[in-house]
Design a protein around this motif. Sequence first.
Motif, PDB file in Angstrom:
ATOM      1  N   GLU A 125     -23.570  17.094  12.667  1.00 57.98           N
ATOM      2  CA  GLU A 125     -24.787  17.873  12.466  1.00 57.98           C
ATOM      3  C   GLU A 125     -25.160  18.625  13.739  1.00 57.98           C
ATOM      4  OE1 GLU A 125     -28.618  18.309  13.635  1.00 57.98           O
ATOM      5  OE2 GLU A 125     -28.266  16.140  13.569  1.00 57.98           O
ATOM      6  N   MET A 126     -25.021  17.929  14.879  1.00 60.88           N
ATOM      7  CA  MET A 126     -25.333  18.562  16.159  1.00 60.88           C
ATOM      8  C   MET A 126     -24.343  19.694  16.461  1.00 60.88           C
ATOM      9  SD  MET A 126     -24.554  18.889  19.551  1.00 60.88           S
ATOM     10  CE  MET A 126     -23.529  17.544  20.138  1.00 60.88           C
ATOM     11  N   LEU A 127     -23.070  19.470  16.167  1.00 65.63           N
ATOM     12  CA  LEU A 127     -22.062  20.489  16.470  1.00 65.63           C
ATOM     13  C   LEU A 127     -22.343  21.772  15.698  1.00 65.63           C
ATOM     14  CD1 LEU A 127     -18.832  18.268  16.496  1.00 65.63           C
ATOM     15  CD2 LEU A 127     -20.061  19.185  18.466  1.00 65.63           C
ATOM     16  N   LYS A 128     -22.833  21.623  14.471  1.00 60.89           N
ATOM     17  CA  LYS A 128     -23.199  22.787  13.661  1.00 60.89           C
ATOM     18  C   LYS A 128     -24.453  23.447  14.220  1.00 60.89           C
ATOM     19  CE  LYS A 128     -22.886  20.861   9.456  1.00 60.89           C
ATOM     20  NZ  LYS A 128     -23.152  20.662   8.025  1.00 60.89           N
ATOM     21  N   ARG A 129     -25.469  22.611  14.479  1.00 61.99           N
ATOM     22  CA  ARG A 129     -26.768  23.139  14.886  1.00 61.99           C
ATOM     23  C   ARG A 129     -26.681  23.859  16.228  1.00 61.99           C
ATOM     24  NH1 ARG A 129     -30.050  20.027  17.641  1.00 61.99           N
ATOM     25  NH2 ARG A 129     -29.166  18.127  16.788  1.00 61.99           N
TER      26      ARG A 129
END
Length: 558
Positions: A14-18
Amino acid sequence: MTEEGDGRLERLNEMLKRRGFLLPAFGIYGGAKGLYDFGPVGGRLRSRVNQAWLDHWLQLGNIVELSCPTVTPYEVLEASGHVGEFSDFMTTCKACEEASRADTLLEPHHPNPDALKRDELQELLHSINPECPSCKASDWSDVVAQNLMFNTTIGSGSSGRAGFIRPETAQGMFTSFPSIYRHFRERLPFGAVQVGKGYRNEIAPRQGMIRLREFNMAELEYFIDPEAPVDVDLSAWENQIITFIAQDSPEFTSTLAKAHEDGLIHHPTVAQFLGMTHDFLVNMGIIPSKIRFRQHEKDEMAHYAKDCWDIEILGSYGWIECVGVAHRGCYDLESHHKATGKSLHARREYAEPKTTIIDAWTINGATVGPTFKALAGAVKVAVEELPKSTQFPAQVTLSTGDTVTLEEQHVKPNQLTIKETGEWYIPHVIEPAFGIDRIIWHMIDHAYHESDKDGEVYTIMKLKDTIVPVDYAVFPLFEKDGMDQMAMELHRTFCASTGIVSMYDGSGSIGRRYARADEIGVPQCITVDHQSLEDRTVTVRNRDNGEQTRVSIESLTQ
RNA sequence: GCGGAUAUGGUGAAGUGGUAUCAUAGGAGGUUUCCAACCUUUUGUCGUGGGUUCAACUCCCGCUAUCCGCACCA
């Protein structure tokens, strides 16, 4: 630190996307399977890893960098074996139009259908007529090869030439062998490196970055003389304990030198490259205890390999192969040589020229020709094998089965001195091949640290300073009183230096900005405060321990 | 490719046959003398195509994508 298994992988993804490390490509169109973007943060990370990889191998001193096309003519990949090896044989159920793999359908009926040729599969399929797994009918179409390479046509219309988008960078380097050989003044060993895209039309891409349809690869083709003494020093790794899994043996630890002495690693250069690979991975931030070397089983080895090692890394998806080091023998150059007739040989000079003295007989063409006519060629071969002591006339049996009588007039003494200064041979190739995407994934996986802060998950990306996407984050303590101008000026100064990436952030509280910088792994945050306006000093905060030091702006920008 | 599950702001989630809620995030302004604080304000969404219906984010079908098994691949 929070351990894996409690949703860590979900939070990481999720962090890598955000934050723009890794995102599904073409997201506004719903995404495309097996294709990923390196985003605003990840793009820089990838290019730094690529550069670090190139620099690592260029250290050897006898390496050149190439860049070959991704579009590749059919014949090249046919010669390399990819057309034959990279295909699955598919058949379609005529009732429900569901496509299935022919070898999978036949598994219950044949010990090893995977090894069958297309015609054999087809025959077996039509004689057994297995049930369709989805509709239970038993009516199959002809078996067709579905290639795992992307087909394309080079040129258009009737002049178009069949081709593929390359499944690996290696073939371009093999076909460039003559120019590399010339570049290095015909002296082996030498190598060529290339970082670039490879393409495989995988049936089932999975697991995020692990199996992609378009992927970043980095390969070294190292050409060696198989008979030359090898000058390899493994002492650099003598204290490096490495985990191995070898053919027919459970996991154990050893050193590279020992593994080579024990005959496990056949070629010392393979051992050296395994060591250099280990060094590279550790330099990139891969945790050493999560690296292991696994030797391919004999039946698992690719069509070209003599000895093959996988370097596997442990991450959220288990042990994943990220690098392969293969001793390919002379397979590749020989294949392209056979397909084209072009010389892909190297010259090996003898220490002493070899002199062969021939003192025997040969034919007298003027008499043998008219006498034996069509048999004259066979007569010549037979005569040159006769010992010097032969008395003529003599009965000689030819390779054709005929027996002839040779008179003295048919022969003459043959005295020759042949001097050979060297010989031609096909170099062997040792190839380390890196899956850059998989390595970057594991770098991120290993660098991602979570901690508990007031009941919330606090994230720090502890990436190595040498490859972080952003080197400096510059903050004004408040965006007023000139602190913002001074911070922006410092940010621009950083960006103007080659190779440095800086990020300006003036939004939100200072703590929030530190947290944002930690999340993408910025090693140093520089804050301009009121004191800065007076004495041009700033605070520098360390990512990993939060400690601050006050230094002058000049000491940072010089 | 098979089986199962899922798809709602940038991210994470709730919800309903009558055009939607919450958290978080982003922008602007204010406040604040350094670690995700606060106040005001603003931005933005039902994966996609078709069907049923007066009305579909909601029901049905196709497609695409994601996740988990299996298979495959390296």
